[in-house]
Design a protein around this motif. Sequence first.
Motif, PDB file in Angstrom:
ATOM      1  N   ALA A 388     107.055 126.384 -47.726  1.00 45.05           N
ATOM      2  CA  ALA A 388     108.281 126.365 -46.913  1.00 45.05           C
ATOM      3  C   ALA A 388     108.872 127.774 -46.827  1.00 45.05           C
ATOM      4  O   ALA A 388     109.297 128.220 -45.751  1.00 45.05           O
ATOM      5  CB  ALA A 388     109.287 125.394 -47.518  1.00 45.05           C
ATOM      6  N   VAL A 389     108.882 128.488 -47.945  1.00 49.33           N
ATOM      7  CA  VAL A 389     109.445 129.848 -47.956  1.00 49.33           C
ATOM      8  C   VAL A 389     108.550 130.783 -47.138  1.00 49.33           C
ATOM      9  O   VAL A 389     109.033 131.586 -46.335  1.00 49.33           O
ATOM     10  CB  VAL A 389     109.602 130.368 -49.407  1.00 49.33           C
ATOM     11  CG1 VAL A 389     110.001 131.834 -49.434  1.00 49.33           C
ATOM     12  CG2 VAL A 389     110.636 129.535 -50.167  1.00 49.33           C
ATOM     13  N   TRP A 390     107.259 130.650 -47.313  1.00 52.69           N
ATOM     14  CA  TRP A 390     106.311 131.525 -46.615  1.00 52.69           C
ATOM     15  C   TRP A 390     106.446 131.353 -45.094  1.00 52.69           C
ATOM     16  O   TRP A 390     106.426 132.327 -44.344  1.00 52.69           O
ATOM     17  CB  TRP A 390     104.886 131.220 -47.078  1.00 52.69           C
ATOM     18  CG  TRP A 390     103.892 132.196 -46.538  1.00 52.69           C
ATOM     19  CD1 TRP A 390     103.638 133.447 -47.013  1.00 52.69           C
ATOM     20  CD2 TRP A 390     103.050 132.014 -45.411  1.00 52.69           C
ATOM     21  NE1 TRP A 390     102.686 134.058 -46.244  1.00 52.69           N
ATOM     22  CE2 TRP A 390     102.299 133.204 -45.251  1.00 52.69           C
ATOM     23  CE3 TRP A 390     102.846 130.969 -44.506  1.00 52.69           C
ATOM     24  CZ2 TRP A 390     101.361 133.366 -44.232  1.00 52.69           C
ATOM     25  CZ3 TRP A 390     101.915 131.135 -43.491  1.00 52.69           C
ATOM     26  CH2 TRP A 390     101.194 132.315 -43.360  1.00 52.69           C
ATOM     27  N   GLU A 391     106.596 130.102 -44.653  1.00 48.62           N
ATOM     28  CA  GLU A 391     106.729 129.871 -43.201  1.00 48.62           C
ATOM     29  C   GLU A 391     107.967 130.556 -42.636  1.00 48.62           C
ATOM     30  O   GLU A 391     107.923 131.138 -41.557  1.00 48.62           O
ATOM     31  CB  GLU A 391     106.782 128.363 -42.912  1.00 48.62           C
ATOM     32  CG  GLU A 391     105.384 127.786 -42.806  1.00 48.62           C
ATOM     33  CD  GLU A 391     105.346 126.275 -42.852  1.00 48.62           C
ATOM     34  OE1 GLU A 391     106.369 125.645 -42.510  1.00 48.62           O
ATOM     35  OE2 GLU A 391     104.289 125.747 -43.244  1.00 48.62           O
ATOM     36  N   ILE A 392     109.067 130.505 -43.385  1.00 49.90           N
ATOM     37  CA  ILE A 392     110.288 131.180 -42.913  1.00 49.90           C
ATOM     38  C   ILE A 392     110.066 132.692 -42.888  1.00 49.90           C
ATOM     39  O   ILE A 392     110.440 133.370 -41.937  1.00 49.90           O
ATOM     40  CB  ILE A 392     111.498 130.810 -43.799  1.00 49.90           C
ATOM     41  CG1 ILE A 392     111.823 129.323 -43.649  1.00 49.90           C
ATOM     42  CG2 ILE A 392     112.725 131.661 -43.453  1.00 49.90           C
ATOM     43  CD1 ILE A 392     112.862 128.804 -44.620  1.00 49.90           C
ATOM     44  N   ALA A 393     109.418 133.208 -43.942  1.00 52.27           N
ATOM     45  CA  ALA A 393     109.164 134.656 -44.005  1.00 52.27           C
ATOM     46  C   ALA A 393     108.344 135.097 -42.800  1.00 52.27           C
ATOM     47  O   ALA A 393     108.615 136.148 -42.195  1.00 52.27           O
ATOM     48  CB  ALA A 393     108.449 135.009 -45.311  1.00 52.27           C
ATOM     49  N   GLN A 394     107.350 134.284 -42.438  1.00 53.34           N
ATOM     50  CA  GLN A 394     106.513 134.622 -41.276  1.00 53.34           C
ATOM     51  C   GLN A 394     107.304 134.529 -39.981  1.00 53.34           C
ATOM     52  O   GLN A 394     107.296 135.442 -39.156  1.00 53.34           O
ATOM     53  CB  GLN A 394     105.324 133.645 -41.188  1.00 53.34           C
ATOM     54  CG  GLN A 394     104.326 133.800 -42.296  1.00 53.34           C
ATOM     55  CD  GLN A 394     103.782 135.213 -42.377  1.00 53.34           C
ATOM     56  OE1 GLN A 394     103.184 135.711 -41.431  1.00 53.34           O
ATOM     57  NE2 GLN A 394     104.016 135.877 -43.492  1.00 53.34           N
ATOM     58  N   ALA A 395     107.992 133.406 -39.822  1.00 48.87           N
ATOM     59  CA  ALA A 395     108.690 133.152 -38.551  1.00 48.87           C
ATOM     60  C   ALA A 395     109.802 134.166 -38.322  1.00 48.87           C
ATOM     61  O   ALA A 395     110.035 134.612 -37.193  1.00 48.87           O
ATOM     62  CB  ALA A 395     109.252 131.733 -38.547  1.00 48.87           C
ATOM     63  N   GLN A 396     110.505 134.531 -39.397  1.00 48.51           N
ATOM     64  CA  GLN A 396     111.668 135.423 -39.248  1.00 48.51           C
ATOM     65  C   GLN A 396     111.327 136.885 -39.533  1.00 48.51           C
ATOM     66  O   GLN A 396     112.198 137.741 -39.442  1.00 48.51           O
ATOM     67  CB  GLN A 396     112.789 134.991 -40.210  1.00 48.51           C
ATOM     68  CG  GLN A 396     113.225 133.550 -40.058  1.00 48.51           C
ATOM     69  CD  GLN A 396     113.970 133.315 -38.757  1.00 48.51           C
ATOM     70  OE1 GLN A 396     114.691 134.185 -38.283  1.00 48.51           O
ATOM     71  NE2 GLN A 396     113.764 132.158 -38.162  1.00 48.51           N
ATOM     72  N   GLN A 397     110.077 137.119 -39.941  1.00 48.18           N
ATOM     73  CA  GLN A 397     109.656 138.480 -40.306  1.00 48.18           C
ATOM     74  C   GLN A 397     110.584 139.083 -41.367  1.00 48.18           C
ATOM     75  O   GLN A 397     111.145 140.173 -41.184  1.00 48.18           O
ATOM     76  CB  GLN A 397     109.605 139.373 -39.050  1.00 48.18           C
ATOM     77  CG  GLN A 397     108.429 139.031 -38.145  1.00 48.18           C
ATOM     78  CD  GLN A 397     107.089 139.249 -38.853  1.00 48.18           C
ATOM     79  OE1 GLN A 397     106.756 140.345 -39.233  1.00 48.18           O
ATOM     80  NE2 GLN A 397     106.329 138.173 -39.065  1.00 48.18           N
ATOM     81  N   VAL A 398     110.765 138.329 -42.435  1.00 49.30           N
ATOM     82  CA  VAL A 398     111.603 138.799 -43.542  1.00 49.30           C
ATOM     83  C   VAL A 398     110.795 138.713 -44.831  1.00 49.30           C
ATOM     84  O   VAL A 398     109.735 138.078 -44.882  1.00 49.30           O
ATOM     85  CB  VAL A 398     112.901 137.966 -43.699  1.00 49.30           C
ATOM     86  CG1 VAL A 398     113.828 138.180 -42.511  1.00 49.30           C
ATOM     87  CG2 VAL A 398     112.592 136.473 -43.895  1.00 49.30           C
ATOM     88  N   ASP A 399     111.302 139.354 -45.897  1.00 51.43           N
ATOM     89  CA  ASP A 399     110.632 139.280 -47.184  1.00 51.43           C
ATOM     90  C   ASP A 399     110.842 137.893 -47.791  1.00 51.43           C
ATOM     91  O   ASP A 399     111.684 137.111 -47.335  1.00 51.43           O
ATOM     92  CB  ASP A 399     111.165 140.378 -48.114  1.00 51.43           C
ATOM     93  CG  ASP A 399     112.641 140.223 -48.369  1.00 51.43           C
ATOM     94  OD1 ASP A 399     113.008 139.633 -49.394  1.00 51.43           O
ATOM     95  OD2 ASP A 399     113.455 140.663 -47.525  1.00 51.43           O
TER      96      ASP A 399
END
Length: 423
Positions: A388-399
Amino acid sequence: MVIPVTEKPTPASAYEVALQQYDAVARRLGLDPGISAIMRSPRATLEVNFPVKMDDGSVQVFTGFRVQHNTARGPAKGGIRFHPAVTLDEVKALAMWMTWKCAVVDIPFGGGKGGVICDPKRLSPAELERLTRRFTSEISAFIGPDRDIPAPDVYTNAQTMGWIADTYSMHHGHFIPAVVTGKPLALGGSLGRNEATARGCVFVIQEAAQHLGMVLPGATVVVQGFGNAGSVAARLLHQLGCRVVAVSDSKGGIYDAAGLDPDQVLAHKQKTGSVVGFAGAESIGNAELLELPCDVLVPAALENQITEENAGRLRARLVAEAANGPTTPEADRILYQRGIWVLPDILANAGGVTVSYFEWVQNLQFFYWTEEEVNQRLRQTMQRSFRAVWEIAQAQQVDMRTAAYMLAVRRVADAIQARGIYP
Ligand code: NAD
């Protein structure tokens, strides 16, 4: 008494740091200002000053705190710390971080924390027991299996939790094990709880390794801090075939390019009090250890270890934060720019609170699980949370830290919104 979790107190600005982290994410999420304001403050703070009869017959007054940061998603959950440097500011920060940690792994708890200003090293076991029992008595109207469930933290352990459970139960006239977690097995503690933080950390390292194309068998590992979290993480990674090239504790570090056997290092530490002096290994300082080239660096000791000053010199591919707060916000930015992946504390060390949740569930049901069941559910929780965290990091281009915060704060905000504002 377990070895202290931190020798150094969290800086007085801990709550300011927690607020800065929160404000940045709240802005990014575009939260409703009212909902955002609710999460910015602890829902309840209790300060107690209470007497303890000392062994020499004198009476000493101690100050303790219990803070419930947020309970929108469930009862407050978080440890109790006994340390001379405890402050209300620090406890408020730690309580807020617990809210986010429980939300990241999606367990039905809010965040809480407690502390007593004391130096347990200077108290006899009998004084420690009387202090624990009186403090429990003072906060007993505030805690409870449905409202706020403490656990061990710095300088508290399973025995402390046993005294808390007993004191609370005596007040209520019957045994209520679910009021605390991290209890001895004899009182309804959970199998697997001792290893849970490290095991959870290793599960997320395995997930991250897949994304990095890192093959764990043969990968090099450096672990700072060889206590509960660090020594078990080293052992589990060694079992996966990693080469643990360096480990350390408060007295210093050891290095062996060919790889250390963590069980043998632990036996040496148990005998001598430190990893230092382990046969066949070179000595290395803690600062130097952090800068060793390695695939995985596991900070498992203190906060503020990776800073603006040394982040530019780290040579790890992946940093997995078993410790709470080892990386400063400035260092985070440098590591992100340098392409070094950080698995943030609120995800990477959430295995501990996850198995505390399992302990609470088992206590409420009076039905106990095998260690395999505990570990398997822990694996599911950590994998699901990582993804879940990784998907957000990818989608939002954040760490990954920003992504974990976004997930957590959004979940708490949704719970507040869904409950509505009473009355
Ligand atoms: P611990 O007391 O068992 O171990 C801490 C280790 O760090 C010890 O080996 C100590 O010698 C070492 N250490 C102290 N000062 C050091 C220094 N200057 N340099 C290198 N090492 C040093 O504590 P623990 O439970 O393993 O906790 C370690 C970290 O993990 C803390 O940040 C804690 O908040 C975090 N954590 C622990 C749990 C848990 O369930 N144990 C859960 C979540 C987070």
